[in-house]
Motif scaffolding. Sequence first.
Motif, PDB file in Angstrom:
ATOM      1  N   THR A  57      -1.664   5.616  -2.016  1.00 58.10           N
ATOM      2  CA  THR A  57      -0.600   4.359  -3.153  1.00 58.10           C
ATOM      3  C   THR A  57       0.088   3.443  -2.311  1.00 58.10           C
ATOM      4  O   THR A  57       0.252   3.780  -1.259  1.00 58.10           O
ATOM      5  N   VAL A  58       0.407   2.748  -3.156  1.00 54.68           N
ATOM      6  CA  VAL A  58       1.209   1.924  -2.249  1.00 54.68           C
ATOM      7  C   VAL A  58       2.673   1.860  -1.846  1.00 54.68           C
ATOM      8  O   VAL A  58       3.469   1.666  -1.307  1.00 54.68           O
ATOM      9  N   GLY A  59       3.031   2.896  -2.830  1.00 53.89           N
ATOM     10  CA  GLY A  59       4.891   3.370  -2.586  1.00 53.89           C
ATOM     11  C   GLY A  59       4.426   3.985  -1.808  1.00 53.89           C
ATOM     12  O   GLY A  59       5.754   3.949  -1.283  1.00 53.89           O
ATOM     13  N   GLN A  60       3.694   4.924  -1.333  1.00 56.44           N
ATOM     14  CA  GLN A  60       3.726   6.169  -0.329  1.00 56.44           C
ATOM     15  C   GLN A  60       3.629   5.614   1.025  1.00 56.44           C
ATOM     16  O   GLN A  60       4.513   5.386   2.183  1.00 56.44           O
ATOM     17  N   VAL A  61       2.384   4.348   1.261  1.00 59.64           N
ATOM     18  CA  VAL A  61       2.648   3.052   2.053  1.00 59.64           C
ATOM     19  C   VAL A  61       4.184   2.027   2.476  1.00 59.64           C
ATOM     20  O   VAL A  61       4.137   2.401   3.820  1.00 59.64           O
ATOM     21  N   ALA A  62       4.727   1.397   1.121  1.00 50.17           N
ATOM     22  CA  ALA A  62       5.360   0.871   1.578  1.00 50.17           C
ATOM     23  C   ALA A  62       6.720   1.931   1.517  1.00 50.17           C
ATOM     24  O   ALA A  62       7.588   1.437   2.788  1.00 50.17           O
ATOM     25  N   ASP A  63       7.183   3.262   1.339  1.00 46.37           N
ATOM     26  CA  ASP A  63       7.961   3.758   2.098  1.00 46.37           C
ATOM     27  C   ASP A  63       8.353   4.020   3.258  1.00 46.37           C
ATOM     28  O   ASP A  63       9.090   4.475   4.362  1.00 46.37           O
TER      29      ASP A  63
ATOM     30  N   TRP B  76       6.566   1.606 -14.552  1.00 45.10           N
ATOM     31  CA  TRP B  76       6.597   2.282 -13.390  1.00 45.10           C
ATOM     32  C   TRP B  76       6.050   2.300 -11.882  1.00 45.10           C
ATOM     33  O   TRP B  76       5.700   2.248 -11.019  1.00 45.10           O
ATOM     34  N   SER B  77       5.011   1.266 -12.475  1.00 48.29           N
ATOM     35  CA  SER B  77       4.681   0.827 -10.829  1.00 48.29           C
ATOM     36  C   SER B  77       5.086   0.619  -9.986  1.00 48.29           C
ATOM     37  O   SER B  77       5.999   0.224  -9.437  1.00 48.29           O
ATOM     38  N   GLU B  78       3.977   1.261  -9.122  1.00 48.38           N
ATOM     39  CA  GLU B  78       4.411   0.744  -7.454  1.00 48.38           C
ATOM     40  C   GLU B  78       4.174  -0.305  -6.925  1.00 48.38           C
ATOM     41  O   GLU B  78       4.871  -0.635  -5.529  1.00 48.38           O
ATOM     42  N   THR B  79       3.482  -1.216  -7.626  1.00 46.11           N
ATOM     43  CA  THR B  79       3.557  -2.426  -7.013  1.00 46.11           C
ATOM     44  C   THR B  79       4.775  -3.564  -7.709  1.00 46.11           C
ATOM     45  O   THR B  79       4.649  -4.935  -7.401  1.00 46.11           O
ATOM     46  N   LYS B  80       5.444  -3.306  -8.111  1.00 46.40           N
ATOM     47  CA  LYS B  80       7.100  -3.504  -8.132  1.00 46.40           C
ATOM     48  C   LYS B  80       7.823  -4.296  -7.068  1.00 46.40           C
ATOM     49  O   LYS B  80       7.416  -3.613  -6.093  1.00 46.40           O
ATOM     50  N   VAL B  81       8.217  -5.703  -7.246  1.00 48.06           N
ATOM     51  CA  VAL B  81       8.361  -6.469  -6.421  1.00 48.06           C
ATOM     52  C   VAL B  81       9.715  -6.797  -6.757  1.00 48.06           C
ATOM     53  O   VAL B  81      10.393  -7.585  -8.097  1.00 48.06           O
ATOM     54  N   ASP B  82      11.200  -6.629  -6.125  1.00 44.95           N
ATOM     55  CA  ASP B  82      12.632  -7.450  -6.353  1.00 44.95           C
ATOM     56  C   ASP B  82      12.851  -8.121  -5.755  1.00 44.95           C
ATOM     57  O   ASP B  82      12.694  -8.754  -5.102  1.00 44.95           O
TER      58      ASP B  82
END
Length: 279
Positions: A74-80, A200-206
């Motif tokens: 998932t996007v969140g897993q790869v980002a972490d 709560w999407s993991e594709t969120k960008v600050d």
Amino acid sequence: MSAEHDLQQIEQANAAGCTPVVFVHGLWLLPSSWERWAAVFAEAGFAPVLPGWPDDPETVAEAKAHPEVFAHKTVGQVADHFADLIGKLERRPAVIGHSFGGLLAQILAGRGLSCASVAIDPAPFQGVLPLPVSSLRAAAPVLTNPANIHRAVPLTYDQFRYAFANAVTEEEAKHLYETFSVPAPGAPLFQAAVANFNPWSETKVDSETPDRGPLLIISGEKDHTVPWAIANASFKKQRRNEHAVTEIVEIPNRGHSLTIDSGWREVADTALTFIKRFV
């Protein structure tokens, strides 16, 4: 791509004592797709780091033989995963990403982890609204079957030709397909597809953090997968950041394969010129 290999690259970058550049690949490619870029950046005095997504095989042949290793990412897993690797660097790196790697580059920048970032034909983040027909068609091999959210999905040559290699000759398209194309996890495409309906999407960008750093978005004029409408919508949201430079450039006559096809050097030089302004 073994965790050990990633750590070796990080040790080498730390020992080099110069600014690292972390390259983040997207779907259907491997870290090896960045090798020519790495040579250009090393020559320019940077320390290139080409990490894989978790469990990436080392070679295209291995990837095709064991597609199952790509599933469930998932996007969140790869980002972490990338955030953890960047945390081991002694200097804050520049980050360059393509496609979903371009989305990940922006997520990492939003966490204040990069000194400058380049997002090339970046997958849309939450709040980016345009959905061109060509993007839907490019994603159709995954999105038309809900079961693909749990699978690794390869592209056929015709699908690759449309999604990646529409702006090169047939001969080059076949060469790119055989040389670079590997299966990819379906989950990130489903995450992107429903991002604007999921708070709560993991594709969120600050995009507005003061620590984001300078950002360049590069768009290929003929890209079917991430057309100008998506790249420019991402740029418009990012430029609201009052603390850092945000720029966009369109490269004429280029499709989604612009980081790997015969015109890759123009794109690499565009990214290098931007990063050198700030590092």
